[in-house]
Design a protein around this motif. Structure first.
Motif, PDB file in Angstrom:
ATOM      1  N   PRO A 117       0.850  -1.351   0.062  1.00  0.00           N
ATOM      2  CA  PRO A 117      -0.030   0.078  -0.035  1.00  0.00           C
ATOM      3  C   PRO A 117       0.856   1.057  -0.129  1.00  0.00           C
ATOM      4  CG  PRO A 117      -0.849  -1.669   1.649  1.00  0.00           C
ATOM      5  CD  PRO A 117       0.475  -2.094   1.161  1.00  0.00           C
ATOM      6  N   MET A 118       0.508   2.254  -0.552  1.00  0.00           N
ATOM      7  CA  MET A 118       1.090   3.799  -0.653  1.00  0.00           C
ATOM      8  C   MET A 118       0.209   4.560   0.252  1.00  0.00           C
ATOM      9  SD  MET A 118       1.787   4.125  -4.654  1.00  0.00           S
ATOM     10  CE  MET A 118       2.763   5.744  -4.271  1.00  0.00           C
ATOM     11  N   PHE A 119       0.747   4.714   1.406  1.00  0.00           N
ATOM     12  CA  PHE A 119      -0.060   5.625   2.618  1.00  0.00           C
ATOM     13  C   PHE A 119      -0.117   7.058   2.579  1.00  0.00           C
ATOM     14  CE2 PHE A 119       1.446   1.309   4.714  1.00  0.00           C
ATOM     15  CZ  PHE A 119      -0.109   0.885   4.619  1.00  0.00           C
ATOM     16  N   THR A 120      -0.754   7.642   2.977  1.00  0.00           N
ATOM     17  CA  THR A 120      -1.129   8.888   3.236  1.00  0.00           C
ATOM     18  C   THR A 120      -0.093   9.808   4.151  1.00  0.00           C
ATOM     19  OG1 THR A 120      -3.605   8.786   3.031  1.00  0.00           O
ATOM     20  CG2 THR A 120      -2.817  10.796   3.654  1.00  0.00           C
ATOM     21  N   THR A 121       0.580  10.731   3.401  1.00  0.00           N
ATOM     22  CA  THR A 121       1.635  11.397   4.096  1.00  0.00           C
ATOM     23  C   THR A 121       1.217  12.000   5.610  1.00  0.00           C
ATOM     24  OG1 THR A 121       2.798  11.959   2.088  1.00  0.00           O
ATOM     25  CG2 THR A 121       3.477  13.143   3.933  1.00  0.00           C
ATOM     26  N   ALA A 122      -0.132  12.509   5.481  1.00  0.00           N
ATOM     27  CA  ALA A 122      -0.447  13.266   6.890  1.00  0.00           C
ATOM     28  C   ALA A 122      -2.043  12.712   6.863  1.00  0.00           C
ATOM     29  CB  ALA A 122      -0.376  14.715   6.902  1.00  0.00           C
ATOM     30  N   GLY A 123      -2.514  11.853   7.540  1.00  0.00           N
ATOM     31  CA  GLY A 123      -3.867  11.225   7.697  1.00  0.00           C
ATOM     32  C   GLY A 123      -3.755  10.014   7.868  1.00  0.00           C
ATOM     33  N   THR A 124      -5.138   9.320   7.970  1.00  0.00           N
ATOM     34  CA  THR A 124      -5.376   7.977   8.410  1.00  0.00           C
ATOM     35  C   THR A 124      -5.529   7.040   7.400  1.00  0.00           C
ATOM     36  OG1 THR A 124      -6.229   9.042  10.561  1.00  0.00           O
ATOM     37  CG2 THR A 124      -6.514   6.685  10.256  1.00  0.00           C
ATOM     38  N   ASP A 125      -4.975   5.770   7.592  1.00  0.00           N
ATOM     39  CA  ASP A 125      -5.034   4.669   6.807  1.00  0.00           C
ATOM     40  C   ASP A 125      -5.321   3.481   7.361  1.00  0.00           C
ATOM     41  OD1 ASP A 125      -4.273   6.354   4.454  1.00  0.00           O
ATOM     42  OD2 ASP A 125      -2.193   6.272   5.294  1.00  0.00           O
ATOM     43  N   LEU A 126      -6.159   2.573   6.682  1.00  0.00           N
ATOM     44  CA  LEU A 126      -6.623   1.405   7.385  1.00  0.00           C
ATOM     45  C   LEU A 126      -6.552   0.177   6.645  1.00  0.00           C
ATOM     46  CD1 LEU A 126      -8.097   0.030   9.814  1.00  0.00           C
ATOM     47  CD2 LEU A 126     -10.250   0.348   8.738  1.00  0.00           C
ATOM     48  N   VAL A 127      -5.612  -0.728   7.069  1.00  0.00           N
ATOM     49  CA  VAL A 127      -5.386  -1.933   6.221  1.00  0.00           C
ATOM     50  C   VAL A 127      -5.815  -3.292   7.007  1.00  0.00           C
ATOM     51  CG1 VAL A 127      -3.419  -0.907   5.089  1.00  0.00           C
ATOM     52  CG2 VAL A 127      -3.070  -2.177   7.253  1.00  0.00           C
ATOM     53  N   GLY A 128      -6.110  -4.089   6.328  1.00  0.00           N
ATOM     54  CA  GLY A 128      -6.630  -5.573   6.936  1.00  0.00           C
ATOM     55  C   GLY A 128      -5.381  -6.644   6.923  1.00  0.00           C
ATOM     56  N   VAL A 129      -5.319  -7.326   7.943  1.00  0.00           N
ATOM     57  CA  VAL A 129      -4.308  -8.626   7.811  1.00  0.00           C
ATOM     58  C   VAL A 129      -4.912  -9.643   7.953  1.00  0.00           C
ATOM     59  CG1 VAL A 129      -2.063  -9.529   8.993  1.00  0.00           C
ATOM     60  CG2 VAL A 129      -2.518  -6.877   8.871  1.00  0.00           C
TER      61      VAL A 129
END
Length: 923
Positions: free
Chosen positions: A891-903
């Protein structure tokens, strides 16, 4: 549908303020729900429609079709749900699409109303999913860097045609690339391969392998939905619900007792409860079976039966009294009961023996040595009173001249009436109707006419002559005494009550209201021998016989008497108004009583008009005596200081005993006599306190001390006689194999709980079973306190699936799992995530970070663990080697913010799979 597919959902209640993140559930529970819950039904069944539902606190309400849910998830739209709205809500973006009760509407205002639930679907600012495999940022921008030289001639959008329909592609100058969802078959869902290696997801029907295994250890429920079937093997091994309860289940005592089980504390066994038989000689808390007891009994030389009873025998009161013993309460001693002799002077509840009493008597310097010839404990008896000339209080027979206090005149009570009282208040019968006595009453309660003077009855009463000329004596109209009359001696015209003609010989009679005239006759006698008025004839004046002459000298006595108007002495029939000398008041002879004598006698007494309210012939009754304070002969209740004749010393009859008689009798007692008894004087009755105060015992509930004894009954006696130790020993010696000891105890043995538990038995209260306890198997469906056997339980759960590896078919529903969050704070460097301890990890990236995984997913949680990154795009993120990513790219995450991934852990390949749930999530 896995809960990982839910995206950015906000639930609003009331006016829309205070947004609360929903609690996610992966299916729609049909039995219960909690406030602020939403659920997505991804396959229709029964009357339920595919789509999103919200629990309003009382019911599940359909809010958004499933196609719109899927679309919102794919494009990253925000779904806001409103229910129980009370005021309009207008804070939605202009590009929001409103759905009301599952039907698309217009506008962006949520209207109030308890009957409506709203879904507001707000798409992101961009419509771009990826460009060349790159995710757009929060603003929808994708940064494209050139590689080498050249010029971009067009930009096209290529998406899987099975899912999307693309329009506006390519864009060669300016345009919009648009992708819309393709129509899919009913009940299809977007998923990866059904088995094997990872593959490209596609729309297909759900398979049993798509459903998560019920490996959670959190108590809950799995319920088969409408239209689904579950293999019998699965039902037999899996649990759907527990006693009708869902969610986190804790075994309760009622679960056990409702299926016929017994509580550990105070069970009430029925049927034939069984338990492992302990080894002979076992002495612990183990339950004793009948086999254990029989074996133990067979090894005892002592007790084979007790009072004819076998088994577990408890000593009963009938055992004691049956052997001649006495109960502790109210024993009836016979023979010559004995007890320890208390020390002289003892004053307690100890039994007093005759020796104690004799010693106590012998130490009395001026006490009682005997009473009426009796010794020991003496109670005053009636014969003691009558024996010294006394009278009983009930029915005394007085002699001599008994006296008593004279009641006050007019007293009407139970007090004894003395002669003085009677003389003052009553009249002797000799005075009734006698001259100078008292008039009586007839049967009608009135005085007989014979006892009334003529002035009262209205008879004529001659008053003398009257001169009507001069009105002498003076008479007045309307004034006079009834019956009084005058004979006119001189005619005249005096006016009396309208009459003014009066002749000589007329009678002037007063009627009570007026004077009347009775015409006289010329033949009336106006004078006798020249005498007028009251004329007395002497014998000489009429030439009659003198007192010395005998009437018998006349030849015809009767005729002679008649000729002279005389009456015989015997049976004289007097006429007119006979008179006689008036006797002196108080005379009580045969002398004739004149009216003057009677009047004087009556006037000398108060006279009786009634007696105790009664008139006529009155007979004295007992109530007359008691009502004025008199006492009856039978059972009088004396008050004051009654007295009576003092009998001669030594008299022993029914004569009353006066205090003088008693004092003389006491003075004549050998020795000093009785002056007091237990500090009491007078008539003393033995009381229980006298006995217990002298160390005696009551017959009711005695508390023996020392070594009480009693007569030894004959062997075999079975009555209420006290059993002595000799009787018991003799009885034991005659037993073939009697009791010599019981659990090391001898004598009268009562079974105790320790006897049971010491032999390996179990108490009725709180038994602790070991081994393989057995009990009768209750009928299926029984819901009582009966013990539940394994057979009962197996029958009861035969229709349920096991919690371990159940095989479900159709639509299966389960409770929401326990969702926990593990905050890790700001991190950099290597961060190890233990996937077995939380459902979600939150962390803020502050520098280059290496992610490491330990443990597989927690068995009590879902098969997906979430990682919520903050500022993850600000530094490099390194994932564990072998981690699989959707599209093969991290994933390419947000520099300033919230990201949600599942495992997700793939048990087939033993690798971790990471997929993006949402980037640049709004707060």
């Amino acid at each position: 549908m896995d809960s990982a597919f839910f995206y950015q959902l906000t639930l609003h209640q009331g006016a829309g303020s205070g947004q609360t993140e929903a609690t996610w559930v992966s299916t729609l529970p049909l039995l219960q729900g909690n406030a602020n819950q939403v659920a997505v039904l991804y396959k229709s069944g029964g009357t339920q429609t595919q789509g999103m539902y919200v629990w309003t606190g009382t019911q599940w309400r359909f809010v958004l079709p499933y196609t719109e849910v899927s679309y919102a998830v794919i494009i990253g739209a925000t779904i806001d749900i409103f229910y129980n709205v009370t005021v309009p809500y207008t804070g939605l973006p202009t590009n929001t699409v409103l759905w009301r009760n599952g039907i698309q509407g217009s506008g962006t205002t949520v209207e109030p109303g308890a009957s409506s639930v709203w879904a507001a679907v707000t798409p992101p600012a961009h419509g771009i999913l990826t460009v060349n495999g790159m995710m757009p940022d929060a603003n929808g921008n994708v940064q494209i860097t050139t590689q080498g030289t050249g010029t971009v001639q067009s930009v096209g959008l290529s998406l899987p045609i099975s899912i999307f329909a693309v329009t506006g592609s390519p864009v060669t100058s300016m345009g919009t690339l648009t992708a819309t969802l393709q129509s899919q078959n009913a009940n299809a869902f977007f998923a990866g391969p059904m088995s094997g290696a990872p593959g490209i997801p596609a729309f297909r029907t759900i398979q049993s392998s798509d459903l998560p295994l019920a490996t959670t250890t959190t108590p809950g429920v799995v319920t088969v939905g409408d239209g689904l079937t579950v293999n019998a093997g699965v039902l037999a091994a899996d649990v759907w619900s527990f006693n009708g309860r869902l969610g986190a289940i804790t075994l309760e005592l009622t679960d056990v007792t409702n299926v016929g089980g017994a509580p550990l504390a105070n069970p009430v066994f029925t049927g034939i409860p069984q338990a492992p038989t302990a080894a002979p000689g076992t002495n612990s808390e183990q339950i004793a079976t009948t086999s254990f007891v029989e074996t133990a009994i067979s090894g005892i030389v002592g007790v084979t039966s007790f009072d004819g009873r076998t088994g577990i025998v408890t000593l009963q009161l009938s055992d004691i009294v049956g052997a001649g013993g006495a109960p502790s309460m109210s024993p009836a001693f016979t023979g010559v009961p004995t007890a320890p002799t208390a020390t002289a002077g003892t004053n307690s509840t100890q039994i007093a023996t005759t020796a104690f009493v004799e010693t106590a008597i012998s130490t009395i310097s001026s006490g009682v040595t005997s009473f009426d010839g009796r010794t020991g404990i003496v109670t005053l008896q009636l014969m003691d009173v009558t024996g010294v000339g006394g009278a009983p209080i009930a029915s005394p027979a007085f002699t001599g001249i008994p006296t008593a206090p004279t009641p006050t005149a007019g007293d009407n009570s139970t007090q004894i009436a003395t002669t003085a009282f009677v003389d003052d208040n009553f009249v002797a019968t000799s005075m009734l109707g006698a001259p100078n006595g008292v008039a009586t009453l007839d049967g009608t309660g009135t005085i007989p006419m014979s006892q009334l003077p003529s002035s009262v009855t209205g008879g004529l009463n001659y008053q003398g002559t009257w001169n009507a000329m001069t009105n002498t004596p003076m008479l007045q109209s309307g004034v006079g005494t009834k019956g009084f009359y005058y004979v006119v001696s001189v005619a005249g015209n005096t006016l009396l009550d309208g009459i003014n003609v009066w002749n000589v010989g007329d009678w002037a009679v007063y009627s009570g209201t007026a004077w009347d005239r009775l015409a006289g006759s010329s033949g009336d006698v106006l004078s006798v021998n020249g005498m007028t008025g009251v004329v007395t004839i002497t014998a000489a004046e009429v030439g009659a016989l003198t007192a010395t002459n005998n009437l018998s000298d006349l030849t015809n006595t009767a005729a002679a008497l008649a000729n002279i108007g005389a009456a015989p002495r015997v049976n004289a029939a007097l006429l007119g108004t006979p008179t006689a000398p008036t006797a002196t008041v108080g005379t009580n002879t045969t002398q004739i009583a004149t009216t003057a004598f009677v009047a004087a006698a009556i006037s000398s007494v108060s006279g009786v008009t009634s007696f105790d309210g009664r008139t006529g012939v009155v007979t004295l009754m007992a109530s007359d005596v008691t009502s004025v304070g008199g006492a009856l002969l039978a059972s009088p209740a004396f008050t004051g200081i009654p007295t009576g004749p003092t009998a001669t010393a030594g008299t022993n009859t029914t004569q009353l005993a006066t205090t003088a008689f008693v004092a003389a009798a006491v003075a004549n007692i050998t020795g000093a006599g009785v002056t007091s008894f237990d500090g009491r004087t007078g008539i003393v009755t033995l009381e229980l306190g006298d006995i217990t105060g002298a160390g005696g015992a009551p017959i009711n509930n005695p508390a023996f001390t020392g070594i009480p004894t009693a007569p030894t009954a004959t062997v075999g006696t079975n009555t209420q006689q006290i059993a002595t130790t000799a009787f018991v020993e003799a009885a034991l010696s005659t037993m073939v194999s009697g009791v010599t000891s019981f659990d090391g105890r001898t004598g009268a043995v009562t079974l105790e709980l320790s006897d049971i538990t010491g032999a390996g038995g179990a108490p009725l209260a709180s038994p602790m079973f070991t081994g393989t306890p057995e009990a009768p198997t209750a009928t299926a469906g029984t819901n009582t306190q009966q013990i539940a056997t394994t057979a009962f339980v197996e029958t009861a759960v035969a229709g349920y699936a096991p919690t371990a590896s159940p095989t479900f078919t159709g639509r299966v529903q389960a409770d929401a799992y326990s969702y926990t969050v593990e905050p890790l704070g700001s991190v950099t460097g290597t961060v190890t995530l233990n996937l077995g301890i939380a459902s979600e990890f939150t962390l803020t990236i502050t520098g280059a970070t290496t992610i490491a995984f330990t443990n597989t997913l927690a068995a009590s949680r879902s098969e997906v663990v979430y990682i919520r990154f903050t500022n993850a795009g600000s530094a490099a993120i390194t994932w564990p080697t072998g981690t699989l990513f959707a599209g093969g790219m991290a994933p390419m995450f947000t520099t300033a913010g919230t990201d949600l991934v599942g495992v997700k852990y793939d048990t087939t390949t033993s690798t971790y799979m990471v997929f993006v749930i949402g980037l640049a999530l709004a707060t």
